[in-house]
Design an enzyme around this catalytic site. Sequence first.
Site, PDB file in Angstrom:
ATOM      1  N   HIS A 308       0.859  -1.193   0.000  1.00 45.85           N
ATOM      2  CA  HIS A 308       0.000   0.000   0.000  1.00 45.85           C
ATOM      3  C   HIS A 308       0.887   1.232   0.000  1.00 45.85           C
ATOM      4  CE1 HIS A 308      -3.173   2.821   1.125  1.00 45.85           C
ATOM      5  NE2 HIS A 308      -4.011   1.886   0.751  1.00 45.85           N
ATOM      6  N   ASP A 365      -7.944  -5.242  -0.094  1.00 42.18           N
ATOM      7  CA  ASP A 365      -8.438  -6.152  -1.142  1.00 42.18           C
ATOM      8  C   ASP A 365      -8.078  -7.609  -0.910  1.00 42.18           C
ATOM      9  OD1 ASP A 365      -7.680  -3.388  -3.076  1.00 42.18           O
ATOM     10  OD2 ASP A 365      -9.693  -4.243  -2.932  1.00 42.18           O
TER      11      ASP A 365
HETATM   12  C1  SDX Z   1      -6.324   0.069  -2.932  1.00 45.57           C
HETATM   13  O1  SDX Z   1      -4.443   4.485  -2.072  1.00 45.57           O
HETATM   14  C2  SDX Z   1      -5.400   3.934  -1.436  1.00 45.57           C
HETATM   15  O2  SDX Z   1      -5.803   4.331  -0.363  1.00 45.57           O
HETATM   16  C3  SDX Z   1      -6.022   2.754  -2.166  1.00 45.57           C
HETATM   17  C4  SDX Z   1      -7.033   1.929  -1.392  1.00 45.57           C
HETATM   18  C5  SDX Z   1      -8.324   2.692  -1.118  1.00 45.57           C
HETATM   19  O3  SDX Z   1      -9.041   2.327  -0.181  1.00 45.57           O
HETATM   20  O4  SDX Z   1      -8.658   3.578  -1.933  1.00 45.57           O
HETATM   21  O5  SDX Z   1      -6.469   1.520  -0.170  1.00 45.57           O
HETATM   22  C6  SDX Z   1      -7.457   0.699  -2.190  1.00 45.57           C
HETATM   23  O6  SDX Z   1      -6.114   0.401  -4.062  1.00 45.57           O
HETATM   24  C7  SDX Z   1      -5.431  -0.915  -2.206  1.00 45.57           C
HETATM   25  C8  SDX Z   1      -4.237  -1.405  -3.090  1.00 45.57           C
HETATM   26  C9  SDX Z   1      -4.748  -2.494  -4.031  1.00 45.57           C
HETATM   27  N1  SDX Z   1      -3.695  -2.885  -4.976  1.00 45.57           N
HETATM   28  C10 SDX Z   1      -3.052  -4.062  -4.883  1.00 45.57           C
HETATM   29  O7  SDX Z   1      -3.226  -4.897  -4.006  1.00 45.57           O
HETATM   30  C11 SDX Z   1      -2.077  -4.333  -6.037  1.00 45.57           C
HETATM   31  C12 SDX Z   1      -0.760  -4.895  -5.478  1.00 45.57           C
HETATM   32  N2  SDX Z   1      -0.074  -3.801  -4.768  1.00 45.57           N
HETATM   33  C13 SDX Z   1       0.917  -3.054  -5.491  1.00 45.57           C
HETATM   34  O8  SDX Z   1       0.719  -2.923  -6.850  1.00 45.57           O
HETATM   35  C14 SDX Z   1       1.407  -1.813  -4.737  1.00 45.57           C
HETATM   36  O9  SDX Z   1       1.704  -2.205  -3.475  1.00 45.57           O
HETATM   37  C15 SDX Z   1       0.502  -0.584  -4.681  1.00 45.57           C
HETATM   38  C16 SDX Z   1       0.040  -0.167  -6.027  1.00 45.57           C
HETATM   39  C17 SDX Z   1      -0.668  -0.821  -3.797  1.00 45.57           C
HETATM   40  C18 SDX Z   1       1.343   0.543  -4.084  1.00 45.57           C
HETATM   41  O10 SDX Z   1       2.336   0.800  -4.977  1.00 45.57           O
HETATM   42  P1  SDX Z   1       3.527   1.830  -4.672  1.00 45.57           P
HETATM   43  O11 SDX Z   1       3.294   2.568  -3.410  1.00 45.57           O
HETATM   44  O12 SDX Z   1       3.752   2.616  -5.926  1.00 45.57           O
HETATM   45  O13 SDX Z   1       4.744   0.883  -4.381  1.00 45.57           O
HETATM   46  P2  SDX Z   1       5.749   0.365  -5.488  1.00 45.57           P
HETATM   47  O14 SDX Z   1       4.968  -0.269  -6.605  1.00 45.57           O
HETATM   48  O15 SDX Z   1       6.697   1.480  -5.802  1.00 45.57           O
HETATM   49  O16 SDX Z   1       6.526  -0.816  -4.710  1.00 45.57           O
HETATM   50  C19 SDX Z   1       7.566  -0.521  -3.782  1.00 45.57           C
HETATM   51  C20 SDX Z   1       8.343  -1.828  -3.699  1.00 45.57           C
HETATM   52  C21 SDX Z   1       8.797  -2.346  -5.070  1.00 45.57           C
HETATM   53  O17 SDX Z   1       9.942  -3.189  -4.841  1.00 45.57           O
HETATM   54  P3  SDX Z   1      11.326  -2.772  -5.565  1.00 45.57           P
HETATM   55  O18 SDX Z   1      11.010  -2.581  -7.040  1.00 45.57           O
HETATM   56  O19 SDX Z   1      11.734  -1.473  -4.862  1.00 45.57           O
HETATM   57  O20 SDX Z   1      12.244  -3.926  -5.282  1.00 45.57           O
HETATM   58  O21 SDX Z   1       7.524  -2.860  -3.167  1.00 45.57           O
HETATM   59  C22 SDX Z   1       7.331  -3.861  -4.168  1.00 45.57           C
HETATM   60  C23 SDX Z   1       7.691  -3.238  -5.512  1.00 45.57           C
HETATM   61  O22 SDX Z   1       8.108  -4.235  -6.420  1.00 45.57           O
HETATM   62  N3  SDX Z   1       5.911  -4.188  -4.142  1.00 45.57           N
HETATM   63  C24 SDX Z   1       5.460  -5.430  -4.276  1.00 45.57           C
HETATM   64  C25 SDX Z   1       4.063  -5.324  -4.117  1.00 45.57           C
HETATM   65  N4  SDX Z   1       3.718  -4.033  -3.899  1.00 45.57           N
HETATM   66  C26 SDX Z   1       4.879  -3.333  -3.918  1.00 45.57           C
HETATM   67  N5  SDX Z   1       6.111  -6.587  -4.517  1.00 45.57           N
HETATM   68  C27 SDX Z   1       5.316  -7.676  -4.594  1.00 45.57           C
HETATM   69  N6  SDX Z   1       3.961  -7.671  -4.447  1.00 45.57           N
HETATM   70  C28 SDX Z   1       3.315  -6.510  -4.208  1.00 45.57           C
HETATM   71  N7  SDX Z   1       1.980  -6.493  -4.061  1.00 45.57           N
END
Ligand code: SDX
Length: 439
Positions: A308, A365
């Site tokens: 998140h 989620d």
């Molecule tokens: C919602 O914003 C809100 O409030 C949203 C929400 C709401 O109520 O409105 O809470 C609802 O959208 C919840 C999130 C639902 N999405 C997911 O579950 C999709 C999976 N999650 C990711 O795609 C990610 O964690 C996000 C999109 C939620 C957040 O992305 P960020 O903050 O841009 O983080 P990032 O993608 O830059 O990741 C940082 C690091 C990376 O590692 P490195 O490249 O630095 O090695 O964390 C890793 C990412 O690869 N990472 C994950 C991961 N999420 C982040 N690695 C594996 N699995 C994951 N789910």
Amino acid sequence: MEDAPEVVRLEIEGTVHEFRVIVGSQGEKAIDISSLRDSTGYITLDDSYANTGSCQSGITYIDGEKGILRYRGYPIEKLAAEKTSFVETAWLVMFGSLPDTAERQWFTELLMENAALHHDMDQHFYAFPANGHPMAILSSMINALSTHSRPRVHDRESYIIAAARLMAKVRTIAAAAYKSSIGEPLIYPRSDLKYVANLLHMMFSVPYKNYEASKEVSRALNLFFMLHADHEQNCSTSTVRMVASSQANMYTACSAGVAALWGPLHGGANVAVVQMLSDIRKNDLSVGDYIKKEKNKEDGVKLMGFGHRVYKQFDPRAKILKGAADQLLTSMHITDPTLDIARELEQAALADDYFIERKLYPNVDFYSGVILRAVGIPLNMFTVMFSIGRVPGWIANWKEVHDNPAQRIYRPRQIYTGAVEQQWLPRNDRPPSLPDMWD
Ligand code: SDX
């Protein structure tokens, strides 16, 4: 934590510039850079806005480090423990405090009186292709609502009525989108059913047989909607505020919110989580195998429902939904193998340095899909359910923008990285614009 200074200083090209510090009611600190470009010629650059506050808001407070979520100051754990209904929570989020008995009665009547759609609107559902995605239908039909009754908000009463109208009709539109996708006749709302029970009635009743939601199912879906009601400046709510800043109407702005919510990184994640859990089961993958694939970033595999932008520990909603999923399945005497896989995946991830270092925990989620499956909601309606829950938050944020006398249109700047000025050439003198296409 130390008190924030009144101002901060930034030295640029030998000149020291001062910027005001803003401190929120919970101690959050921001540097007000609204004079930055005029006084320095510089702008800031913060792709995806991870460090940028777009507004000051009094609706929802999140502390990502402590896992706190409060609507108008009420912790969600308290609202859940008191079994506060989604309708009461919506009133709280949209109008600022919990309703008294008379207000609650009036709102219930408004939701009932506005539940039906104008007959012209029904026709649209038959024009959408049967396999049309319900999120596309929902976004289109919410926007279409303003062709019938443009919401004119000029005082508190007109705001409440416009909000009730949208909340009432979103549920009917969602049910109608589902019905038309399965080729069944549209079912009208009943005046004797509460908000959630009426949604389930309109989705699952047929002309010759009424669907009656059990208490447990209604309770679980009320809790699901309550926990989705608002979440400060997430992607879809920021979209609603962006559209509201051009002074577009409430319905059009919320229609844009649906579009933003649809993506798998946002509200579409609840679908992706169930698909992920089902794939693990279908391919007979061990949880360890899956996590290995994910850590190797094989074909961009992500642990959907994890991570998140704000929460750097457990999403408080995930904790509540995990317990509710357990409770619902037990009360319905059903087992769902995806819940077992979800639990195993969570345990494995929370013990794995890769996730610990990146502060990746289950988000809203991760468990919500288990509840929706148990209630019988089809997968392509999961994000529609999220939308129904989030409508009060979108409406409340639209109203904050609408009410702000100092509000200006949202218009971010950019850093241009394209071509510098080009000389125009007659067509015969020009080189091919896409050389690699003609090799
Ligand atoms: C919602 O914003 C809100 O409030 C949203 C929400 C709401 O109520 O409105 O809470 C609802 O959208 C919840 C999130 C639902 N999405 C997911 O579950 C999709 C999976 N999650 C990711 O795609 C990610 O964690 C996000 C999109 C939620 C957040 O992305 P960020 O903050 O841009 O983080 P990032 O993608 O830059 O990741 C940082 C690091 C990376 O590692 P490195 O490249 O630095 O090695 O964390 C890793 C990412 O690869 N990472 C994950 C991961 N999420 C982040 N690695 C594996 N699995 C994951 N789910």
